[in-house]
Design an enzyme around this catalytic site. Structure first.
Site, PDB file in Angstrom:
ATOM      1  N   ASP A 121     -32.216  -3.214  28.551  1.00  0.00           N
ATOM      2  CA  ASP A 121     -32.033  -4.638  28.124  1.00  0.00           C
ATOM      3  C   ASP A 121     -32.508  -4.903  27.009  1.00  0.00           C
ATOM      4  O   ASP A 121     -32.180  -6.063  26.361  1.00  0.00           O
ATOM      5  CB  ASP A 121     -32.468  -5.637  29.243  1.00  0.00           C
ATOM      6  CG  ASP A 121     -31.228  -5.647  30.483  1.00  0.00           C
ATOM      7  OD1 ASP A 121     -31.322  -4.639  31.291  1.00  0.00           O
ATOM      8  OD2 ASP A 121     -30.436  -6.549  30.451  1.00  0.00           O
ATOM      9  N   GLY A 171     -25.282  -7.315  31.867  1.00  0.00           N
ATOM     10  CA  GLY A 171     -25.284  -6.228  31.320  1.00  0.00           C
ATOM     11  C   GLY A 171     -25.625  -6.372  29.791  1.00  0.00           C
ATOM     12  O   GLY A 171     -24.579  -7.227  29.260  1.00  0.00           O
TER      13      GLY A 171
END
Lengths: 352, 352
Positions: free
Chosen positions: A243, A48
């Site tokens: 991201d 993450g």
């Protein structure tokens, strides 16, 4: 609501929840060597984008703290090597590079502040404090993203997400799942549609587990069901993490996100990206310049160690890029950015 | 090119390749009871709309052949029960109902032809022959579909498919894979992009295996990679099969097909459906009337018997419906139908 903590700074070391073992086993590792933190990032023990940023910060703090260097120059040389090793773990998540850059700047500030003897200890303490600040800022950013995002959702609806943009992915309440948590806390009736997110199954393993812990209703689906549910399933919104976001709003996120965005637009379902400003990469004009991590073929031909296909060639891009025109809004800790993103995102970073 | 045979009529019974065990094990079962054939269809030992039609035909032939009835009325009563049982195996694949209807008509023809004593044997022999005729027609239809379809492909390209619309799904050379096989035989340079097709992994297990046997180059991808490859992967065409096609061209096919079609259109990649005319259901004006089979949640929360998620609610629609406006053409054994499909498909059935 008390959410799970994927990473924690302790006096014994950096404690990280092993996300490769969830949901079957809940195992915490205590790392005392920054190289183990780098390996944990690379092997997705922690993943993450925002959480990778926190892990990189804590890794650098750990490395500097445990260094035997007695002078600033010696410590700097070691620090540069640590930065290089950490930079090679995951290429797409920009929070990694954001954290490393921030630590480089902080290192220089601390070394300037104090050139007396004892400067090494000052740098050590300063970087340990900085890692905790990064983590605390992350938590606060998530809460603000959650509040801004909840205002965009219908009071009663199904929300589709992708992968895991939750507490496990940030160290706070999550970005996409932070929006959902804040909505649920605000009394909204939300059911979450969770695509399993092959090949790593972050949806089935992590998001389903995390929502289940918080008793937020969910329906697990396979990745190829997203179209059917966007067309017929009463989905009020899609909320995903990111991201890396380019200057024009193009967004790299877990593989599959682009497809969801295209199908959402076709079905007039709003598509939101929830991400802290640290995910912005203003050096890239568009998403075409974002490097896409290729992971091993084995993660596709196998599932949790079991071969599921004959011995054939497989591809494994871990991310895809969603062009800005498919994104209804980008939810940040400074508010909700809308197209044209070049302008709105710039304003937000300047407000900092 | 010698392709695999998923089903075969023999004097010992109906021999069916167990597709739930592929690619790990290649096991053939010989069924002598029509109820076992029905169970094989329901449990997906054999699957794929056209192959289900062949299996239903052979199941009925087997049931009638092994019946102990001595009079036509007794045989008819048993035959009606067999039809009912087979009709309850898979609700979406229309070839199943097509085969049952055809056998009902043939039964009546045969019982009229000969009302003398011995009529029962005549019906038995007639239905056994009919099952073999259905299989043979299937093989010929596939070859014609393959030839018509190959003409639509670029001479050198990547072709994306979905699920398994191959030899395993039809008993011939396949519909979508029949098109690819004919193109490869014609000297085209084709690489096939194979989405794994969760939850049952027909892509990873069956299509990858089948293409590998024929040495046709392929790349296996997870279902959420289809968007990325349609945008960036040089895909020249998508070719899929169909489980049921409504009068207006709306097409039910394996879950995920709709999403692929939407993303293909966005990226200007032609999207072809390859299917025999037996897949047409002229009784349904649009795809909205096609019943969608819901299979068990466990097939989503587990993979090949291994639990992959926590104990949460899952959904499992096995098919989705692709509206006709996303379909570039429908390739049948009578030629290539284009929009408006109501007209073009009607013409094709009338040509029969």
């Amino acid at each position: 609501m008390r959410t799970v903590e994927p990473i924690r700074w302790t006096s014994e070391g950096v404690v990280i929840l092993d996300q490769t073992k969830l949901p079957g086993e809940v195992i915490y590792h205590t790392y005392t060597d920054y190289r183990d933190v780098a390996r944990a990032i690379k092997s997705m023990v922690i993943r993450g984008a925002p959480a990778i940023g926190v892990a990189a910060a804590m890794g650098l703090a750990l490395g500097v703290k445990s260094s035997k260097a007695t002078g600033v120059e010696g410590l700097r040389a070691e620090f540069v090597a640590m930065c290089e090793m950490l930079a090679q773990t995951r290429p797409t998540a920009v929070d990694l590079f954001w954290a490393i850059d921030r630590f480089k700047r902080r290192f220089e500030e601390l070394s300037r502040e104090d050139s007396r003897e004892g400067g090494v200890d000052r740098i050590r303490a300063g970087l340990v404090a900085e890692a905790q600040t990064v983590h605390q800022e992350r938590r606060e950013a998530d809460e603000r993203i959650g509040r801004y995002g909840a205002e965009l959702l219908p009071k009663s609806c199904r929300v589709m997400t992708q992968c895991n943009a939750g507490a496990l992915a940030t160290g706070g309440i999550g970005t996409a799942l932070g929006v959902i948590r804040m909505a649920v806390e605000g009394g909204y009736r939300i059911e979450v549609l969770v695509p399993e997110t092959r090949p790593y199954l972050q949806g089935a393993r992590l998001t389903a587990w995390e929502l289940n812990q918080d008793r937020i209703p969910l329906t697990l689906i396979t990745d190829n069901m997203v179209g059917h549910f966007l067309k017929t399933g009463g989905v009020g919104a899609v909320v995903v993490g990111a991201d890396r976001i380019a200057r024009n709003g193009d967004t790299a996120n877990k593989i599959g996100t682009y497809g969801i965005a295209v199908i959402a637009k076709e079905n007039k379902v709003p598509f939101y990206v929830a991400a802290p400003l640290s995910t912005l990469d203003l050096s890239l004009p568009t998403g075409e310049q974002i490097p896409i991590e290729e992971r091993s073929e084995e993660e596709v031909t196998h599932l949790r160690g079991m071969r599921i296909s004959p011995d054939v060639h497989a591809a494994h891009p871990a991310f895809d890029v969603t062009p800005a025109r498919f994104i209804t809004a980008i939810i940040t800790e400074r508010g909700v950015a809308r197209a044209p993103y070049e302008e709105s995102l710039k304003k937000m970073t300047e407000a900092q």
